[in-house]
Design a protein around this motif. Structure first.
Motif, PDB file in Angstrom:
ATOM      1  N   PHE A  38       0.815  -1.214   0.000  1.00 27.59           N
ATOM      2  CA  PHE A  38       0.000   0.000   0.000  1.00 27.59           C
ATOM      3  C   PHE A  38       0.852   1.270   0.000  1.00 27.59           C
ATOM      4  O   PHE A  38       0.370   2.329  -0.394  1.00 27.59           O
ATOM      5  N   LYS A  39       2.092   1.154   0.431  1.00 32.54           N
ATOM      6  CA  LYS A  39       2.962   2.329   0.407  1.00 32.54           C
ATOM      7  C   LYS A  39       3.403   2.662  -1.014  1.00 32.54           C
ATOM      8  O   LYS A  39       3.418   3.836  -1.413  1.00 32.54           O
ATOM      9  N   TYR A  40       3.747   1.635  -1.799  1.00 32.78           N
ATOM     10  CA  TYR A  40       4.343   1.879  -3.116  1.00 32.78           C
ATOM     11  C   TYR A  40       3.384   1.653  -4.283  1.00 32.78           C
ATOM     12  O   TYR A  40       3.711   1.997  -5.413  1.00 32.78           O
ATOM     13  N   ALA A  41       2.195   1.082  -4.044  1.00 36.77           N
ATOM     14  CA  ALA A  41       1.293   0.793  -5.164  1.00 36.77           C
ATOM     15  C   ALA A  41       0.527   2.018  -5.641  1.00 36.77           C
ATOM     16  O   ALA A  41      -0.052   2.000  -6.728  1.00 36.77           O
ATOM     17  N   SER A  80      -2.125   3.411   8.047  1.00 32.32           N
ATOM     18  CA  SER A  80      -1.763   4.803   7.759  1.00 32.32           C
ATOM     19  C   SER A  80      -1.440   5.030   6.289  1.00 32.32           C
ATOM     20  O   SER A  80      -1.360   6.177   5.838  1.00 32.32           O
ATOM     21  N   ASN A  81      -1.238   3.954   5.512  1.00 29.04           N
ATOM     22  CA  ASN A  81      -0.970   4.087   4.082  1.00 29.04           C
ATOM     23  C   ASN A  81      -2.246   4.164   3.249  1.00 29.04           C
ATOM     24  O   ASN A  81      -2.177   4.350   2.033  1.00 29.04           O
ATOM     25  N   LEU A  82      -3.389   3.999   3.888  1.00 33.75           N
ATOM     26  CA  LEU A  82      -4.660   4.072   3.175  1.00 33.75           C
ATOM     27  C   LEU A  82      -5.125   5.518   3.050  1.00 33.75           C
ATOM     28  O   LEU A  82      -4.741   6.383   3.844  1.00 33.75           O
ATOM     29  N   SER A  83      -5.995   5.760   2.070  1.00 32.49           N
ATOM     30  CA  SER A  83      -6.622   7.065   1.968  1.00 32.49           C
ATOM     31  C   SER A  83      -7.605   7.234   3.121  1.00 32.49           C
ATOM     32  O   SER A  83      -8.020   6.253   3.764  1.00 32.49           O
ATOM     33  N   GLU A  84      -8.000   8.466   3.369  1.00 33.94           N
ATOM     34  CA  GLU A  84      -8.860   8.736   4.522  1.00 33.94           C
ATOM     35  C   GLU A  84     -10.199   8.007   4.417  1.00 33.94           C
ATOM     36  O   GLU A  84     -10.681   7.434   5.396  1.00 33.94           O
ATOM     37  N   LYS A  85     -10.809   7.997   3.244  1.00 33.02           N
ATOM     38  CA  LYS A  85     -12.089   7.318   3.070  1.00 33.02           C
ATOM     39  C   LYS A  85     -11.941   5.809   3.241  1.00 33.02           C
ATOM     40  O   LYS A  85     -12.815   5.144   3.804  1.00 33.02           O
ATOM     41  N   THR A 106       8.620   2.723  11.117  1.00 38.16           N
ATOM     42  CA  THR A 106       7.546   3.585  10.609  1.00 38.16           C
ATOM     43  C   THR A 106       7.931   4.302   9.320  1.00 38.16           C
ATOM     44  O   THR A 106       7.157   4.298   8.353  1.00 38.16           O
ATOM     45  N   PRO A 107       9.121   4.924   9.228  1.00 39.32           N
ATOM     46  CA  PRO A 107       9.480   5.548   7.942  1.00 39.32           C
ATOM     47  C   PRO A 107       9.594   4.542   6.802  1.00 39.32           C
ATOM     48  O   PRO A 107       9.292   4.878   5.650  1.00 39.32           O
ATOM     49  N   PHE A 108      10.016   3.297   7.102  1.00 37.13           N
ATOM     50  CA  PHE A 108      10.225   2.320   6.031  1.00 37.13           C
ATOM     51  C   PHE A 108       8.906   1.738   5.538  1.00 37.13           C
ATOM     52  O   PHE A 108       8.717   1.538   4.329  1.00 37.13           O
ATOM     53  N   PHE A 109       7.980   1.475   6.462  1.00 41.89           N
ATOM     54  CA  PHE A 109       6.751   0.780   6.084  1.00 41.89           C
ATOM     55  C   PHE A 109       5.558   1.702   5.851  1.00 41.89           C
ATOM     56  O   PHE A 109       4.506   1.242   5.396  1.00 41.89           O
ATOM     57  N   THR A 110       5.674   2.974   6.200  1.00 38.32           N
ATOM     58  CA  THR A 110       4.571   3.901   5.968  1.00 38.32           C
ATOM     59  C   THR A 110       5.003   4.996   5.010  1.00 38.32           C
ATOM     60  O   THR A 110       6.201   5.213   4.780  1.00 38.32           O
ATOM     61  N   SER A 111       4.020   5.688   4.476  1.00 39.39           N
ATOM     62  CA  SER A 111       4.297   6.695   3.439  1.00 39.39           C
ATOM     63  C   SER A 111       4.682   8.048   4.000  1.00 39.39           C
ATOM     64  O   SER A 111       4.864   9.003   3.262  1.00 39.39           O
ATOM     65  N   HIS A 112       4.757   8.152   5.338  1.00 38.98           N
ATOM     66  CA  HIS A 112       5.183   9.408   5.963  1.00 38.98           C
ATOM     67  C   HIS A 112       5.945   9.083   7.226  1.00 38.98           C
ATOM     68  O   HIS A 112       5.738   8.045   7.850  1.00 38.98           O
TER      69      HIS A 112
END
Length: 538
Positions: A247-250, A300-305, A503-509
């Motif tokens: 989900f981070k890179y797709a 945390s890598n998902l969109s808000e919706k 967290t920095p490696f597996f999440t988008s922020h």
């Protein structure tokens, strides 16, 4: 369904046509939906009027008991049995996975990891102690002719399955009345890991029984258990990290791909479960840790919706599964032909699990307090509340149902009957008296920071005990502790490792601590508050 032989719809209706069979199936589904609706409505009314003597889980169990009892009285047992055409595999494949995943997914990291040492001690070591004590006492009871005699390994299997606690009712009342945040964290955390430990022990003992002729020693039993538990844990964590990277890179967190994003997120937990089951491990353990990892990193890598959807979806699925499990337990208890001839086995089993639960809680509480400063020890009243909260529920019932096929006919049926009696007794009596117990122990509102049961901000500032830091816990006079202390100082703690690397490696922020806590604690509170209306755990 359950113990007795399945009766097909065709047999139940005298070899009727497929159209009649479809009609009978429709009536069965309609009856189940009606019981679910009644259970949810009744639970809401009870909660709204703060009637704690009949919690929602107890109400669902009673509804199943009443419907099953009416079916027996009205001589419609055969047709209703065909409508409910239910297999225990349905528990493990469709009902338990969402319940266990929601337990891990709704887990709030801050209170859990603040008391992680104590939780692991109670859930892992404590469950092992309770299983062994129960198994040995049941075996000795059989030797002294106090109760139905079972082989030693089968006694240990019974000890393992009956040690799976499910404090659904207790947790929901904890939230309503308000109790110490650390006590809630202990009960909640133990119930999350307890199921995983119990099912691993049960399967290990079952494996030992099936290979009894090979003469495996105790060391090999421990090795097999570690293989099952650690292997399942690793599979769950691995799937969770894989989903986070995907989900981070797709690049799925855009408006027109939210449907795909949600579909993939929902599939990963079942992928973890089936992967573990396919390689001979424990799917329950695997999906539990997948839930913990996916909540902490993938979410945390998902969109808000998408975050709002999956939060609501898994809570909905878990609530439906939990309620249906309690309804079906009551229905099955009323409908099945139980082995009530061994009343002594049931009576002494209840006595033995009370003793085993006490050995679990108070011995582990003593060990935890040995390494904690005086002002941070677990109070005796909290240990008593933890001992009292050891209800048996869905997991014990499902494993007992499985034991009917794993053990010889008379043995499995006796264990199943005893387990169902224990489940009814603990859910109805302990669940109904939890409010009175909390008041008697003077833990109502003890250090509670809000009506909503939040375990977020202010957790480390309450009046209760807190998991000690390494600096306070480790004595400088002990060489081993000094080495651990030096090792701790020379390496980053897990929190720092998580913040700086994982967290920095597996999440988008990267996200600072405050942002991470806000993102995790706020949705978890609402999920946990509603998700455990019927469970824990499950």
């Amino acid at each position: 369904m359950g113990i007795s032989d399945e009766i097909s719809p065709a047999d139940a209706h005298g070899g009727s046509s497929p159209g009649k069979e479809q009609q009978a199936a429709g009536v069965g589904i309609l009856l189940q939906i009606m019981m679910l609706v009644l259970s949810f409505v009744l639970g809401h009314v009870l909660r709204r009027h703060k009637f704690y003597y009949l919690p929602e889980a107890s109400a669902s169990l009673l509804i199943g008991l009443i419907v099953g009892g009416l079916a027996n009285i009205s001589n419609t047992e055969t047709s209703i049995r065909s409508w409910f055409n239910f297999h225990e595999e349905f528990f493990f494949l469709f009902l338990l996975p969402p319940i266990i995943f929601q337990s891990g997914f709704s887990l709030s990291p801050k209170p859990f990891f603040s008391n992680f040492g104590a939780i692991v001690t109670f859930a892992i070591l404590g469950t092992f102690i309770a299983s062994m004590v129960t198994g040995v006492l049941v075996y000795l009871g059989g030797l002294t002719y106090l109760m139905y005699r079972l082989p030693f390994v089968e006694c240990l299997m019974f000890g393992a399955l009956i040690s799976a606690t499910d404090p659904v009712t207790v947790l929901s009342i904890f939230q309503e009345l308000g109790t110490d945040t650390n006590l809630y964290a202990l009960v909640f955390g133990e119930s999350v890991l307890n199921d995983a430990m119990a099912i691993s022990l049960y399967r290990t003992m079952s494996l030992v029984r099936s290979h009894a002729s090979s003469g495996e020693n105790f060391f090999m039993v421990i090795v097999r258990f570690l293989e099952t538990f650690v292997g399942s844990l690793s599979a769950g964590v691995g799937v969770g990290f894989t989903s986070a990277l995907l989900f981070k890179y797709a690049g799925l967190d855009i408006d027109n791909l939210q449907n795909l994003e949600c579909c993939l997120f929902v599939l990963f937990p079942y992928f973890s479960y089936m992967l573990a089951e396919g390689v001979g491990l424990s799917g329950i353990v695997s999906i539990l840790f997948t839930g913990i990892v996916m909540k902490h990193y993938t979410f945390s890598n998902l969109s808000e919706k998408s975050q709002q959807f999956v939060q609501a979806f898994f809570h909905l699925l878990s609530s439906l599964a939990e309620t249906f499990v309690f309804i079906y337990m009551g229905f099955d208890i009323a409908m099945e032909q139980h082995s009530w001839s061994h009343v002594g086995f049931i009576f002494f089993s209840i006595l033995f699990i009370v003793i085993a639960r006490a050995a679990n809680v108070f011995s582990c509480g003593y060990l935890v307090n040995l390494v904690r400063p005086a002002h941070r020890q677990i109070p005796a009243k909290h240990q008593k509340a933890l001992w009292y909260s050891g209800l048996r529920g869905a997991m014990a019932f499902a494993l007992a149902l499985q034991s009917v096929h794993d053990l010889p006919e008379g043995h499995g049926q006796t264990i199943f009957t005893a387990t169902t009696a224990i489940v009814v007794l603990t859910v109805l009596l302990i669940g109904g008296s939890t409010g009175t117990m909390l008041e008697a122990l003077h833990v109502v509102g003890d250090g509670h920071d809000g009506h909503d049961g939040s375990l977020g901000e202010g957790f480390e500032e309450n009046n209760g005990y807190i998991a000690p830091s390494y600096d306070e816990e480790l004595s400088s006079g002990n060489k081993i502790k000094m080495k651990l202390k030096e090792f701790h100082k020379s390496t980053a703690s897990f929190t720092a490792l998580d913040r700086n690397y994982l967290t920095p490696f597996f999440t988008s922020h990267n996200g600072d601590d405050e942002e991470d806590e806000e993102e995790q604690d706020v949705p978890m509170t609402s999920s946990r508050r509603a998700g455990f209306r019927g469970r824990g755990r499950v």
